[in-house]
Every structure is written in structure tokens, then in C-alpha cells.
Design a protein around this motif. Structure first.
Motif, PDB file in Angstrom:
ATOM      1  N   GLY A  40       4.362  52.772  26.659  1.00  0.00           N
ATOM      2  CA  GLY A  40       4.639  52.523  28.079  1.00  0.00           C
ATOM      3  C   GLY A  40       3.519  52.952  28.998  1.00  0.00           C
ATOM      4  N   ASN A  41       2.766  53.977  28.609  1.00  0.00           N
ATOM      5  CA  ASN A  41       1.664  54.436  29.470  1.00  0.00           C
ATOM      6  C   ASN A  41       0.750  53.281  29.851  1.00  0.00           C
ATOM      7  N   CYS A  42       0.527  52.392  28.923  1.00  0.00           N
ATOM      8  CA  CYS A  42      -0.405  51.293  29.166  1.00  0.00           C
ATOM      9  C   CYS A  42       0.290  49.955  29.359  1.00  0.00           C
ATOM     10  N   HIS A  43       1.556  49.855  28.983  1.00  0.00           N
ATOM     11  CA  HIS A  43       2.226  48.540  29.014  1.00  0.00           C
ATOM     12  C   HIS A  43       3.367  48.446  30.019  1.00  0.00           C
ATOM     13  N   THR A  44       3.776  49.554  30.652  1.00  0.00           N
ATOM     14  CA  THR A  44       4.873  49.499  31.636  1.00  0.00           C
ATOM     15  C   THR A  44       4.297  49.648  33.043  1.00  0.00           C
ATOM     16  N   PRO A  45       4.679  48.732  33.968  1.00  0.00           N
ATOM     17  CA  PRO A  45       4.156  48.843  35.335  1.00  0.00           C
ATOM     18  C   PRO A  45       4.729  50.066  36.049  1.00  0.00           C
ATOM     19  N   ARG A  46       4.022  50.515  37.057  1.00  0.00           N
ATOM     20  CA  ARG A  46       4.504  51.647  37.852  1.00  0.00           C
ATOM     21  C   ARG A  46       4.912  51.159  39.228  1.00  0.00           C
ATOM     22  N   GLY A  47       5.927  51.796  39.772  1.00  0.00           N
ATOM     23  CA  GLY A  47       6.402  51.459  41.112  1.00  0.00           C
ATOM     24  C   GLY A  47       5.870  52.469  42.107  1.00  0.00           C
ATOM     25  N   PRO A  48       6.559  52.594  43.256  1.00  0.00           N
ATOM     26  CA  PRO A  48       6.134  53.528  44.298  1.00  0.00           C
ATOM     27  C   PRO A  48       5.993  54.954  43.750  1.00  0.00           C
ATOM     28  N   VAL A  51       5.678  56.100  39.682  1.00  0.00           N
ATOM     29  CA  VAL A  51       6.756  56.287  38.704  1.00  0.00           C
ATOM     30  C   VAL A  51       6.918  54.993  37.889  1.00  0.00           C
ATOM     31  N   PHE A  52       7.094  55.138  36.576  1.00  0.00           N
ATOM     32  CA  PHE A  52       7.292  53.955  35.736  1.00  0.00           C
ATOM     33  C   PHE A  52       8.464  53.122  36.240  1.00  0.00           C
ATOM     34  N   ASP A  53       8.262  51.804  36.329  1.00  0.00           N
ATOM     35  CA  ASP A  53       9.338  50.896  36.730  1.00  0.00           C
ATOM     36  C   ASP A  53      10.052  50.409  35.470  1.00  0.00           C
ATOM     37  N   MET A  54      11.083  51.184  35.046  1.00  0.00           N
ATOM     38  CA  MET A  54      11.728  50.895  33.765  1.00  0.00           C
ATOM     39  C   MET A  54      12.550  49.606  33.799  1.00  0.00           C
ATOM     40  N   SER A  55      12.785  49.048  35.012  1.00  0.00           N
ATOM     41  CA  SER A  55      13.477  47.756  35.054  1.00  0.00           C
ATOM     42  C   SER A  55      12.548  46.662  34.525  1.00  0.00           C
ATOM     43  N   LYS A  56      11.253  46.977  34.464  1.00  0.00           N
ATOM     44  CA  LYS A  56      10.293  45.999  33.934  1.00  0.00           C
ATOM     45  C   LYS A  56       9.538  46.598  32.748  1.00  0.00           C
ATOM     46  N   GLU A  57      10.275  47.402  31.982  1.00  0.00           N
ATOM     47  CA  GLU A  57       9.696  48.114  30.843  1.00  0.00           C
ATOM     48  C   GLU A  57       8.813  47.213  29.973  1.00  0.00           C
ATOM     49  N   LEU A  58       7.609  47.674  29.745  1.00  0.00           N
ATOM     50  CA  LEU A  58       6.651  47.046  28.808  1.00  0.00           C
ATOM     51  C   LEU A  58       6.204  45.633  29.207  1.00  0.00           C
ATOM     52  N   SER A  59       6.364  45.283  30.502  1.00  0.00           N
ATOM     53  CA  SER A  59       6.024  43.907  30.909  1.00  0.00           C
ATOM     54  C   SER A  59       4.593  43.768  31.414  1.00  0.00           C
ATOM     55  N   GLY A  60       3.777  44.794  31.243  1.00  0.00           N
ATOM     56  CA  GLY A  60       2.373  44.685  31.680  1.00  0.00           C
ATOM     57  C   GLY A  60       1.991  45.932  32.435  1.00  0.00           C
ATOM     58  N   GLY A  61       0.893  46.533  32.029  1.00  0.00           N
ATOM     59  CA  GLY A  61       0.518  47.837  32.573  1.00  0.00           C
ATOM     60  C   GLY A  61      -0.093  47.745  33.952  1.00  0.00           C
ATOM     61  N   PRO A  62      -0.122  48.872  34.624  1.00  0.00           N
ATOM     62  CA  PRO A  62      -0.652  48.912  35.983  1.00  0.00           C
ATOM     63  C   PRO A  62      -2.177  48.905  36.021  1.00  0.00           C
ATOM     64  N   GLN A  63      -2.814  49.538  35.041  1.00  0.00           N
ATOM     65  CA  GLN A  63      -4.250  49.704  35.210  1.00  0.00           C
ATOM     66  C   GLN A  63      -5.076  48.650  34.499  1.00  0.00           C
ATOM     67  N   THR A  64      -6.302  48.464  35.038  1.00  0.00           N
ATOM     68  CA  THR A  64      -7.263  47.553  34.428  1.00  0.00           C
ATOM     69  C   THR A  64      -8.400  48.406  33.897  1.00  0.00           C
ATOM     70  N   VAL A 142       0.256  38.463  32.728  1.00  0.00           N
ATOM     71  CA  VAL A 142      -0.833  39.416  32.958  1.00  0.00           C
ATOM     72  C   VAL A 142      -2.147  38.617  32.935  1.00  0.00           C
ATOM     73  N   VAL A 143      -3.089  38.991  33.784  1.00  0.00           N
ATOM     74  CA  VAL A 143      -4.364  38.243  33.806  1.00  0.00           C
ATOM     75  C   VAL A 143      -4.993  38.251  32.418  1.00  0.00           C
ATOM     76  N   ASP A 144      -5.625  37.136  32.080  1.00  0.00           N
ATOM     77  CA  ASP A 144      -6.242  37.032  30.760  1.00  0.00           C
ATOM     78  C   ASP A 144      -7.368  38.057  30.608  1.00  0.00           C
ATOM     79  N   PRO A 145      -7.537  38.583  29.404  1.00  0.00           N
ATOM     80  CA  PRO A 145      -8.631  39.524  29.170  1.00  0.00           C
ATOM     81  C   PRO A 145      -9.979  38.803  29.253  1.00  0.00           C
ATOM     82  N   ILE A 146     -11.009  39.566  29.628  1.00  0.00           N
ATOM     83  CA  ILE A 146     -12.366  39.004  29.611  1.00  0.00           C
ATOM     84  C   ILE A 146     -13.168  39.833  28.616  1.00  0.00           C
ATOM     85  N   TYR A 147     -13.764  39.169  27.627  1.00  0.00           N
ATOM     86  CA  TYR A 147     -14.612  39.856  26.653  1.00  0.00           C
ATOM     87  C   TYR A 147     -16.053  39.465  26.932  1.00  0.00           C
TER      88      TYR A 147
END
Ligand code: HEC
Length: 149
Positions: A40-48, A51-64, A142-147
Motif C-alpha cells: 500500500g505504501n506505493c500502490h494506495t493513494p493518499r487523501g487529505p 492519510v491512505f484512502d482505503m476506499s481506493k485501496e491499491l488503485s495507484g500510488g500517490p508518488q511519482t 495511472v499514467v503510463d511509465p516512461i523508460y
């Protein structure tokens, strides 16, 4: 008749047994994913307030992660078929966890800690997959990765 009844009893005990094994596996997966594996640290979005937004658990992380070799974000790993991993097979998920290779063979950025997960036992990998299958599908592209290399 008695034999038939016995068979039914035996069958239902076997079925209950396997249902329990299934829930035990989901419980183990829940524990692994939400504690030591920190998906979840990397795959769950954070809200205000971050705090982890568990209603959207694992739907895409906050950081790039914008690094010289790649620009990537934690992907959507919910069961959504279009934007998540709902259409991946169990084997696909286990392969990615162990090797960092997607089903089509392309490697993900090494931010995804597959090199740590490769030592996981088959049972624990199965437990993680069993738990991931219980995650509510959330449509989030989630935006596509760029390699860059
Ligand atoms: C340190 C951050 C981090 C942790 C912890 C992490 N991941 Fe990832 N994961 C990533 C990133 C970043 C990507 C995308 C990399 C890319 O696009 O190249 C990724 C990609 C994936 C993918 C590929 C998805 C796709 O659509 O290609 C799966 C599946 C996945 N992770 C599952 C997991 C699971 C399950 C866990 C916990 C056991 C986990 N991850 C823990 C950062 C992380």
C-alpha cells in the motif's frame, strides 16, 4: 443409504475444509500485504493530510519516481480488468512479484521491490494473490511509465 449419507458428510467436511484453507490464505495475504510487504505504501493513494484512502485501496500510488532511467508511479493493482490487474492470471502476478517481469515480458522499474520478494515461499505468494483477488476493483488509469534507457 447410510453409505450415501456418509459420503455426503465426508464431502461437506472436505468442502468446509477447503473453504477454511481459502480464508486462512486470504487472512495470511492480508497480513503480509498490509504489514511487512508494504504494498500500500506505493500502490494506495493518499487523501487529505497524507492519510491512505482505503476506499481506493491499491488503485495507484500517490508518488511519482522521476529518476534518470525511468519515470514511474505505483500502478493500479486492484481487480479492475481495464486499469488494474483483474485480467492477470495467478501465475502472471506471481511472476511479477518474483522477477519484476510483466506478462508480456517487459521489466518494471526496480522501485517495485521484486528483488526482495523473490525469496517468498510459494504459500506466501499464493496468499498474497488470494488476498489481491478480494480487493475491490477501482477504475483508475495511472499514467503510463516512461523508460529512458
Ligand atoms: C517501494 C514501492 C513499492 C512497493 C512496496 C510495492 N510496489 Fe508494486 N510497483 C511499484 C511501482 C513503482 C510499480 C510500477 C513500475 C513501473 O511501471 O515500471 C509497481 C508495479 C507493480 C505491479 C505491475 C502492475 C502493472 O500493471 O504492470 C504489480 C502487480 C505490483 N507492483 C504488485 C505489488 C504487490 C503485490 C506489492 C506488495 C507485495 C507491491 N507491488 C509492493 C512500487 C512498489
Amino acid at each position: 443409504m447410510a453409505r450415501f449419507v456418509m459420503m455426503c458428510v465426508a464431502l461437506s467436511v472436505a468442502l468446509i475444509g477447503s473453504a477454511n484453507a481459502q480464508t486462512d490464505s486470504v487472512k495470511r495475504g492480508d497480513y503480509l500485504v498490509n504489514t511487512i510487504l508494504t504494498c500500500g505504501n506505493c500502490h494506495t493513494p493518499r487523501g487529505p493530510g497524507g492519510v491512505f484512502d482505503m476506499s481506493k485501496e491499491l488503485s495507484g500510488g500517490p508518488q511519482t519516481w522521476d529518476e534518470p532511467p525511468f519515470t514511474v508511479k505505483g500502478t493500479n493493482i486492484t481487480q479492475d480488468k481495464e486499469t488494474g490487474i483483474g485480467s492477470w492470471s495467478d501465475a502472471d502476478i506471481k511472476k511479477l512479484m518474483r522477477t519484476g517481469l510483466r506478462p508480456n515480458g517487459t521489466p518494471v522499474a526496480m522501485i517495485m521491490p521484486s528483488s526482495f520478494y523473490q525469496i517468498m515461499t510459494e504459500n506466501d505468494l499464493n496468499a498474497v494473490v488470494a488476498y489481491l483477488r478480494t480487493i475491490k476493483p477501482v477504475a483508475n488509469k495511472v499514467v503510463d511509465p516512461i523508460y529512458k534507457m
